[in-house]
Design an enzyme around this catalytic site. Sequence first.
Site, short mmCIF file in Angstrom:
data_model
loop_
_atom_site.label_atom_id
_atom_site.label_comp_id
_atom_site.label_asym_id
_atom_site.label_seq_id
_atom_site.Cartn_x
_atom_site.Cartn_y
_atom_site.Cartn_z
N ASP A 201 0.53 -1.19 -0.06
CA ASP A 201 0.29 0.17 0.34
C ASP A 201 0.65 1.08 0.21
OD1 ASP A 201 -2.22 1.52 0.17
OD2 ASP A 201 -2.81 1.35 1.82
N ASP A 218 2.18 2.70 7.89
CA ASP A 218 0.99 2.15 7.81
C ASP A 218 1.44 0.83 6.94
OD1 ASP A 218 -1.67 1.95 7.65
OD2 ASP A 218 -2.45 3.49 6.01
N1 LIG Z 1 3.30 7.49 13.41
C1 LIG Z 1 2.03 8.09 13.92
N2 LIG Z 1 2.88 9.40 13.80
C2 LIG Z 1 2.05 10.60 13.71
N3 LIG Z 1 0.87 10.48 12.94
C3 LIG Z 1 0.54 8.44 12.82
C4 LIG Z 1 1.10 7.93 12.53
N4 LIG Z 1 1.36 7.20 12.08
C5 LIG Z 1 -0.03 7.56 11.58
N5 LIG Z 1 0.12 9.01 11.49
C6 LIG Z 1 -0.96 9.67 11.35
O1 LIG Z 1 -2.59 9.15 10.75
C7 LIG Z 1 -2.76 9.32 9.67
C8 LIG Z 1 -3.88 7.53 9.33
O2 LIG Z 1 -2.79 6.21 9.21
P1 LIG Z 1 -2.48 5.25 8.47
O3 LIG Z 1 -1.69 4.49 9.37
O4 LIG Z 1 -1.98 5.51 7.29
O5 LIG Z 1 -3.86 4.99 8.82
P2 LIG Z 1 -5.11 4.38 7.91
O6 LIG Z 1 -4.94 3.25 7.10
O7 LIG Z 1 -5.97 4.64 8.55
O8 LIG Z 1 -4.51 4.62 6.28
C9 LIG Z 1 -1.59 9.37 9.33
O9 LIG Z 1 -1.96 9.60 8.09
C10 LIG Z 1 -1.10 10.13 10.02
O10 LIG Z 1 -1.88 11.91 9.95
MG LIG Z 2 -2.80 5.47 5.49
#
Ligand SMILES: Nc1ncnc2c1ncn2[C@@H]1O[C@H](COP(=O)(O)OP(=O)(O)O)[C@@H](O)[C@H]1O
Ligand SMILES: [Mg+2]
Length: 264
Positions: A201, A218
Amino acid sequence: MVLGGGVPGSDEESSKVRERILRSERENRYLRRDSDDRKVIEEVFDRSTMLAVEELIARKDLGELHGVVSAGKEARVYLGEDRDKGPVAVKIYLTSASDFRKRMGYIAGDRRFGKLPSGSRQTIYLWTRKEFKNLQLADSIGVAVPKPIAFHKNVLVMEYVGVPPTPAPTFAESEVDEGDRDWAFETIRDLWKKAKLVHADFSEFNAFKYGGRDVLFDMGSAVLSSHPQAEEYLRRDVTNMVRFFRKRGIAVEEPGEVVERITN
Ligand SMILES: Nc1ncnc2c1ncn2[C@@H]1O[C@H](COP(=O)(O)OP(=O)(O)O)[C@@H](O)[C@H]1O
Ligand SMILES: [Mg+2]
């Protein structure tokens, strides 16, 4: 106020956690109306999720839980604090999400995970464990990811990337250059060669550009290269990133050539 203290799982502790979370949700910029707060809290924090948060607190893997930083369809990410008051990201997968069947394909075929769970809840728990393991594996070969700290059930605690409460900007929200392009394809290659892993992804929405450093995140979908569709996912990741960098006016080879270089 730190959430720990009471007897984990007790009603008193449970309602304290619930109160705290409700307050966090109110600080949330994504939600406007009170009724929405209630709806979301019911959806995200069912009893078992509440217990999972409490368990992480009891284990001292988590201290305070602050507001929501991201409210996706399948997961919500909160700003939290670890036991030393350092910022952590707390990713909570929604057990109510209806997309768990889609996830199955990214679990079946990955030989790290034996028999497939039958229910949606168990699938989400396994997905959470998978994201934790993938982060660990990527970290162990020197790929920059948020350092995984702990997980329990559908709750994952990891290093916070950004200046709290704001998460670091993603590639999609940043100016990118040739250095970021090289990082992206080198990262895909390192994962493939050194960890036998495909992100599956990889996109401009799942990479941060922060303080002169690029950080991949992610990773729930990532599979081992022995997965029957690993090469297909690899090609898709490369094609996505080629398209993104070209859209930003950065020269990139054809996806086929990039894949060649990665796999050879
Ligand atoms: N380790 C992290 N530190 C800070 N913000 C985070 C972190 N992980 C995720 N985020 C925030 O959450 C959002 C979505 O996270 P993500 O893991 O991509 O989940 P999703 O499955 O919803 O796409 C990111 O774009 C960021 O804004
Ligand atoms: Mg994501």
